[in-house]
Motif scaffolding. Structure first.
Motif: not given
Length: 342
Positions: A101, A106, A110, A125, A139, A143, A152, A155, A180
Motif C-alpha cells: 500500500s 497504489i 488504481l 477504493y 497510504t 489515497l 476515487i 475509501i 476510511y
C-alpha cells in the motif's frame, strides 16, 4: 431493495452488493469459485439492477484482473448510477514492488483497475489488507490525492485489525485527509470474531461494515451438513480456511439454520444472510452467485426480519468464548456493554 446510509457520510448503498470474485475463474483458487464469462456477467448484472442492486464489488487480484475486465464489459454503457468498488494491496506479480500500500503501487494498481473496468473513477477504493511495511501516512496521503484527482470518490479498508484501523483513522484526522468510511470484513453466523472489537470500533468511529463471505465460503449454503461434505474442488472446499467443513461447531449452526428455515418458510442461505444484514454496524453484505438461481435465492434474504426468538436460537448455537481480553471485559458489562444487547 433497502438502502442504508454509510455511517458518518451522505452516501446510501443497497443492503446487498454483488461480489464478482466468480467472474473469470483464472487460477486454481478462483476457478473453484466460478468462471462466469461476459455474457453470464451481463445477465447477473441485469438481475441485480432489476432488484435494485446497483453496487458491484471486485478487486485487482480476482483472477489477476479478469474479474475487473469482465465486470467492466458487463456494465459498459450504463456506468451512471452504479457504485463500483475495487481493491489493491495484495501481490499482482513476483517483483518486490508488485504488492503493498505504498504510493507507487497504489497509483499503478488504481490506474490498471480503471483501465480494466473501463471507467474514469471508482466510487469506493479499498486497501485489501494492512501493509505493515508502509507508513499509514503514505497510504492515506496517496489515497487522499487520488480523491482530489477525481479517480476515487471515497475509501475503505479490508481485513484490518482494530489497531490498524484506529491508527489510520487517527492519521486521517490529524492531517485532514479523507478517512476510511467502509471496513470490508469477514462476518458470518459461524465467524463472529468481528463482534469482539471491530464492531464496537465501527459503531464508535462511524465506520460501516461491508461483509464478505456471509455464508462462510458456502458452508452455510444448505448444501453442507452432517451427511453431505463439500464436493472436492468446490468453492466450499477451497474456503476451508474460513471454517472446517467437518466441524461440530458448523454442524450445530447448520442444524439451527434448518430449524429456523422451516419456521420461516425460507431457505437456509436466506436465513443466514438475513441474520447478518440485521447486525449492528452492518451497512452492506456482499452476495455472490455462479448462476441466476443462486442470485435470486440470495435476494430473497432481504425485505423481512427474523424474530427475536429466532435470532436468539441462532446466536446460542454459534456462541463461543472469545479470546483474551474480551472474555475478561465481558465480565463487566456495566463498563463495556455489548453492542448486541438491546
Amino acid at each position: 431493495m433497502e438502502y442504508r446510509k454509510l455511517a458518518g457520510t451522505g452516501l446510501s448503498v443497497p443492503v446487498f452488493s454483488f461480489g464478482t470474485a466468480t467472474f473469470g475463474g483464472e487460477g486454481d483458487f478462483f476457478k473453484a469459485w466460478g468462471n462466469t464469462d461476459v455474457q453470464g456477467a451481463k445477465r447477473l448484472v441485469d438481475i441485480c439492477l432489476e432488484h435494485g442492486i446497483n453496487f458491484f464489488d471486485t478487486a485487482n487480484t480476482y483472477s489477476r484482473g479478469a474479474s475487473e475486465r469482465i465486470l467492466g464489459d458487463a456494465v459498459k454503457g450504463r456506468r451512471g448510477g452504479l457504485i463500483l468498488s475495487t481493491k489493491s494491496t495484495f501481490p499482482m506479480g513476483d517483483g518486490p514492488n508488485d504488492c503493498g500500500s505504498f504510493r507507487a503501487n497504489i497509483i499503478k494498481e488504481l490506474e490498471g483497475s480503471l483501465k480494466r473496468l473501463g471507467t474514469d473513477y471508482v466510487d469506493i477504493y479499498f486497501m485489501h489488507g494492512f501493509d505493515a511495511t508502509t507508513p499509514v501516512e503514505e497510504t492515506l496521503r496517496t489515497l487522499d490525492d487520488m480523491i482530489t484527482a477525481g479517480k476515487i470518490r471515497c475509501i475503505g479498508c479490508s481485513n484490518f485489525s482494530g489497531w490498524h484501523l484506529m491508527k489510520s483513522l487517527s492519521a486521517s484526522e490529524k492531517h485532514g485527509w479523507s478517512r476510511y468510511i467502509f471496513h470490508q470484513v469477514y462476518y458470518s453466523l459461524v465467524g463472529r470474531e468481528y463482534e469482539w472489537e471491530l464492531m464496537p470500533l465501527a459503531l464508535d468511529q462511524k465506520v460501516s461494515a461491508m461483509v464478505w463471505s456471509p455464508l462462510a465460503g458456502g458452508a452455510l449454503s444448505g448444501k453442507i451438513n452432517r451427511k453431505t461434505p463439500p464436493k472436492e474442488g468446490s468453492r466450499s472446499a477451497a474456503m476451508d480456511f474460513v471454517i472446517s467443513s467437518e466441524s461440530e461447531y458448523l454442524f450445530k449452526a447448520v442444524d439451527a439454520l434448518y430449524e429456523v428455515a422451516e419456521e420461516t418458510g425460507r431457505t437456509v442461505p436466506q436465513v443466514a444472510l438475513n441474520w447478518v444484514i440485521n447486525r449492528p454496524s452492518v451497512a452492506n453484505v456482499i452476495i455472490g452467485a455462479r448462476n441466476e438461481q443462486q442470485l435470486l435465492d440470495n435476494l430473497g434474504a432481504a425485505g423481512w426480519k427474523l424474530t427475536d426468538e429466532q435470532v436468539a436460537k441462532l446466536d446460542a448455537a454459534t456462541n463461543t468464548k472469545p479470546v483474551y481480553p474480551y472474555w475478561h471485559q465481558n465480565q463487566f458489562p456495566m463498563l463495556v456493554p455489548s453492542p448486541l444487547k438491546k
